[in-house]
Design an enzyme around this catalytic site. Sequence first.
Site, PDB file in Angstrom:
ATOM      1  N   LYS A  90       0.780  -1.096   0.374  1.00  0.00           N
ATOM      2  CA  LYS A  90      -0.053   0.116   0.104  1.00  0.00           C
ATOM      3  C   LYS A  90       1.003   1.478   0.357  1.00  0.00           C
ATOM      4  CE  LYS A  90      -4.196   2.294   0.197  1.00  0.00           C
ATOM      5  NZ  LYS A  90      -3.553   2.687  -0.827  1.00  0.00           N
ATOM      6  N   GLN A 111       6.838   3.651   3.910  1.00  0.00           N
ATOM      7  CA  GLN A 111       5.538   3.494   4.228  1.00  0.00           C
ATOM      8  C   GLN A 111       5.446   1.998   4.719  1.00  0.00           C
ATOM      9  OE1 GLN A 111       3.888   5.279   1.099  1.00  0.00           O
ATOM     10  NE2 GLN A 111       2.051   5.046   3.064  1.00  0.00           N
ATOM     11  N   LYS A 114       4.948   3.234   8.271  1.00  0.00           N
ATOM     12  CA  LYS A 114       4.462   3.917   7.910  1.00  0.00           C
ATOM     13  C   LYS A 114       3.069   3.798   8.787  1.00  0.00           C
ATOM     14  CE  LYS A 114       4.505   7.558   5.198  1.00  0.00           C
ATOM     15  NZ  LYS A 114       4.036   8.269   3.895  1.00  0.00           N
ATOM     16  N   LYS A 126       5.356   1.897  -2.787  1.00  0.00           N
ATOM     17  CA  LYS A 126       5.322   2.667  -3.753  1.00  0.00           C
ATOM     18  C   LYS A 126       5.678   2.780  -5.002  1.00  0.00           C
ATOM     19  CE  LYS A 126       4.939   7.236  -2.516  1.00  0.00           C
ATOM     20  NZ  LYS A 126       3.672   7.561  -1.556  1.00  0.00           N
ATOM     21  N   GLY A 165      -2.083   7.739  -4.461  1.00  0.00           N
ATOM     22  CA  GLY A 165      -1.897   9.140  -5.126  1.00  0.00           C
ATOM     23  C   GLY A 165      -0.570  10.449  -4.095  1.00  0.00           C
ATOM     24  N   ASP A 166       0.410  10.540  -5.034  1.00  0.00           N
ATOM     25  CA  ASP A 166       1.602  11.558  -4.062  1.00  0.00           C
ATOM     26  C   ASP A 166       1.901  12.471  -5.205  1.00  0.00           C
ATOM     27  OD1 ASP A 166       3.976  10.482  -1.465  1.00  0.00           O
ATOM     28  OD2 ASP A 166       4.842  11.451  -3.209  1.00  0.00           O
ATOM     29  N   ASN A 241      -2.026  19.339  -2.137  1.00  0.00           N
ATOM     30  CA  ASN A 241      -3.418  18.316  -1.467  1.00  0.00           C
ATOM     31  C   ASN A 241      -2.527  18.625  -0.064  1.00  0.00           C
ATOM     32  OD1 ASN A 241      -3.830  15.659  -0.440  1.00  0.00           O
ATOM     33  ND2 ASN A 241      -5.274  16.234  -1.423  1.00  0.00           N
ATOM     34  N   SER A 377      -6.840   6.071   3.482  1.00  0.00           N
ATOM     35  CA  SER A 377      -6.593   4.687   2.185  1.00  0.00           C
ATOM     36  C   SER A 377      -7.134   3.878   2.662  1.00  0.00           C
ATOM     37  CB  SER A 377      -5.297   5.111   1.973  1.00  0.00           C
ATOM     38  OG  SER A 377      -5.197   5.738   0.822  1.00  0.00           O
TER      39      SER A 377
HETATM   40  P1  NDP Z   1       0.972  17.665  -4.551  1.00  0.00           P
HETATM   41  O1  NDP Z   1       1.708  17.731  -6.036  1.00  0.00           O
HETATM   42  O2  NDP Z   1      -0.497  18.050  -4.328  1.00  0.00           O
HETATM   43  O3  NDP Z   1       1.840  18.789  -4.013  1.00  0.00           O
HETATM   44  C1  NDP Z   1       2.806  18.837  -4.050  1.00  0.00           C
HETATM   45  C2  NDP Z   1       3.557  20.872  -3.825  1.00  0.00           C
HETATM   46  O4  NDP Z   1       5.195  20.761  -3.151  1.00  0.00           O
HETATM   47  C3  NDP Z   1       3.469  21.408  -4.619  1.00  0.00           C
HETATM   48  O5  NDP Z   1       3.846  22.655  -4.212  1.00  0.00           O
HETATM   49  C4  NDP Z   1       4.914  20.940  -5.382  1.00  0.00           C
HETATM   50  O6  NDP Z   1       5.256  22.657  -6.015  1.00  0.00           O
HETATM   51  C5  NDP Z   1       5.850  21.130  -4.574  1.00  0.00           C
HETATM   52  N1  NDP Z   1       6.576  20.399  -4.154  1.00  0.00           N
HETATM   53  C6  NDP Z   1       7.403  19.808  -5.257  1.00  0.00           C
HETATM   54  N2  NDP Z   1       8.463  18.846  -5.351  1.00  0.00           N
HETATM   55  C7  NDP Z   1       9.266  19.810  -5.011  1.00  0.00           C
HETATM   56  C8  NDP Z   1      11.127  20.042  -5.188  1.00  0.00           C
HETATM   57  N3  NDP Z   1      11.345  19.422  -5.504  1.00  0.00           N
HETATM   58  N4  NDP Z   1      10.842  21.235  -4.674  1.00  0.00           N
HETATM   59  C9  NDP Z   1       9.885  22.293  -4.180  1.00  0.00           C
HETATM   60  N5  NDP Z   1       8.558  22.355  -4.572  1.00  0.00           N
HETATM   61  C10 NDP Z   1       7.885  20.826  -4.713  1.00  0.00           C
HETATM   62  O7  NDP Z   1       1.476  16.146  -3.992  1.00  0.00           O
HETATM   63  P2  NDP Z   1       1.193  15.961  -1.957  1.00  0.00           P
HETATM   64  O8  NDP Z   1       0.828  17.672  -1.464  1.00  0.00           O
HETATM   65  O9  NDP Z   1      -0.100  15.036  -2.217  1.00  0.00           O
HETATM   66  O10 NDP Z   1       2.348  15.615  -1.888  1.00  0.00           O
HETATM   67  C11 NDP Z   1       3.805  16.301  -0.698  1.00  0.00           C
HETATM   68  C12 NDP Z   1       4.323  15.848   0.414  1.00  0.00           C
HETATM   69  O11 NDP Z   1       3.111  14.985   0.958  1.00  0.00           O
HETATM   70  C13 NDP Z   1       5.348  14.755  -0.734  1.00  0.00           C
HETATM   71  O12 NDP Z   1       6.440  14.415   0.122  1.00  0.00           O
HETATM   72  C14 NDP Z   1       4.300  13.481  -0.387  1.00  0.00           C
HETATM   73  O13 NDP Z   1       5.555  11.994  -0.756  1.00  0.00           O
HETATM   74  C15 NDP Z   1       3.899  13.863   0.990  1.00  0.00           C
HETATM   75  N6  NDP Z   1       2.687  13.233   1.364  1.00  0.00           N
HETATM   76  C16 NDP Z   1       1.183  12.695   0.670  1.00  0.00           C
HETATM   77  C17 NDP Z   1       0.618  11.949   0.590  1.00  0.00           C
HETATM   78  C18 NDP Z   1      -1.024  11.881   0.272  1.00  0.00           C
HETATM   79  O14 NDP Z   1      -1.566  11.757   0.693  1.00  0.00           O
HETATM   80  N7  NDP Z   1      -1.151  12.940  -0.707  1.00  0.00           N
HETATM   81  C19 NDP Z   1       0.233  11.134   2.596  1.00  0.00           C
HETATM   82  C20 NDP Z   1       1.659  11.782   2.754  1.00  0.00           C
HETATM   83  C21 NDP Z   1       2.912  11.833   2.408  1.00  0.00           C
HETATM   84  P3  NDP Z   1       4.850  22.635  -8.041  1.00  0.00           P
HETATM   85  O15 NDP Z   1       3.732  22.896  -7.601  1.00  0.00           O
HETATM   86  O16 NDP Z   1       5.776  24.073  -8.545  1.00  0.00           O
HETATM   87  O17 NDP Z   1       5.908  21.500  -8.018  1.00  0.00           O
HETATM   88  O1  2IT Z   2       3.073   8.859   1.496  1.00  0.00           O
HETATM   89  C1  2IT Z   2       2.098   8.395   1.274  1.00  0.00           C
HETATM   90  O2  2IT Z   2       1.677   7.222   2.487  1.00  0.00           O
HETATM   91  C2  2IT Z   2       0.764   8.165   0.597  1.00  0.00           C
HETATM   92  N1  2IT Z   2       1.729   9.043  -0.631  1.00  0.00           N
HETATM   93  C3  2IT Z   2      -0.160   8.250   0.991  1.00  0.00           C
HETATM   94  C4  2IT Z   2      -0.194   6.475   0.554  1.00  0.00           C
HETATM   95  C5  2IT Z   2      -1.409   6.191   0.568  1.00  0.00           C
HETATM   96  O3  2IT Z   2      -1.970   4.655   0.197  1.00  0.00           O
HETATM   97  O4  2IT Z   2      -2.840   6.650   0.497  1.00  0.00           O
END
Ligand code: NDP
Ligand code: 2IT
Length: 445
Positions: A90, A111, A114, A126, A165-166, A241, A377
Amino acid sequence: MNTYLSQVLQAVEKRDPSEPLFLQAVKEVIESLDPIIAEHPEIEEEAILERLCEPERQIIFRIAWQNDKGQTQVNRGFRIGFNSSLGPYKGGLRFHPTVNLDTIKFLGFEQIFKNSLTNLPIGGGKGGSDFNPKGKSECEVMRFCQAFMSELFRYVGFQTDVPAGDIGVGGREIGFLFGQYKKLTQRFEPGVITGKDVGLGGSLARKEATGFGVVYFAKAMLQTRKTDLSGKTCLVSGSGNVAIYCIKKLQDMGAKVVACSDSSGSIHDPEGIDLDVVRLLKESEKARISEYIYRRPRATFRAKQTVWDIPCEMASPCATQNELNEKDAKTLLKNGCILIAEGANMPSTPDAIKVFQQKKILFGPAKASNAGGVAVSALEMQQNASLEQWTFQMVDQRLQGIMNTIHGSCLHYSEKYHRKDDNIFGANVAGFLRVAQAVHAYGVI
Ligand code: NDP
Ligand code: 2IT
């Protein structure tokens, strides 16, 4: 460090010398395990740690697709099934040009622990691609997602591997991926992927879950110091997100968020971020954060600058790995920051973490504080399996309970081993022990 632990670390370094992110993640976990090894000789006798450091399976595939001009494009796709001792693999899918095997391995390794911390039946995995969604039309994103799933569909399933997603993969992309899976298999099997829109069988509150969970974890940490978020000035990096719903919950709890960012720079809005504007720019218009200042003239855009130099009491890195370094950590402390709650995966560098640990500030490590997303999830899978749709409130309440339990586990192990307030240690030990016990129980498989 105990001899066995350093031998395992050396073996991993020797096997994967060109994977710095993966090694960083492995080292942090191994460094926490000293007191555990002595109490659990089976870990060494049965090579449990060695087994956890090697993915069970790694799938790498070519994705060919056509852009709007009819030109053929080639990307690389990854899906790593890291460990399935606690349940099906997952974890999310990341679409970003920097994605390589190292990125996916570090994320998959994190993961495992976590997911273990959530106490839900989910293993660690992943995946992703070096596809760059920026500047692509919706049709291009759809064709890419379909091409990606045309290969991945062979390997996923409710009981084997469940993506989500991520970075670069949200509800829209999950819809395209799920649609292609349904078409290829001729089965409506919603439990094969999570983060779906509610109309496709998604869970209410999944979109909000990671960001909300980060704030619930921060709240639990503050309770140990008999305080709360009300009136606190906060910084959040990113504007995707996780960042958006972290800001939302912080504001709901009375905190004042004064900055956020994207990869082009940061905005500082001393009066407090207008989240409607951020959501309009990011969720609807897919615009750059720099455009915020045209709608909020008192805010400033700081090109190519992070948020970390702005004075705050709490900071939440919600963008990407290693986005907060030692210098940033010192600046944050100097400016009065008392709490870090990680939303992104591995956002603080090891040197930054040392700075925070020396000062013993409240620190929510990613594998604990951002576990709300994957936890919901798993609740989505549960709803899909029972053909139910829970209310937003029900899911949100479960999420709060899970985040409090994770915080409780961190506290329990950090106190038990005399590492009070060290949530990194507590999270690593709690996450590791549950999965190690499962590996032990199966015998050698
Ligand atoms: P999104 O794609 O929705 O947003 C990512 C954000 O981070 C954007 O503002 C983006 O800017 C910025 N970003 C991405 N890469 C870079 C970089 N190399 N340098 C600077 N800014 C950057 O992703 P999420 O919000 O889903 O994910 C954000 C973080 O949270 C990640 O580390 C992800 O692994 C983690 N995460 C996400 C989960 C989820 O449910 N979605 C769960 C747990 C963890 P720009 O648009 O300019 O690229
Ligand atoms: O980093 C993370 O925990 C995620 N991107 C969410 C993973 C999931 O299966 O919802």
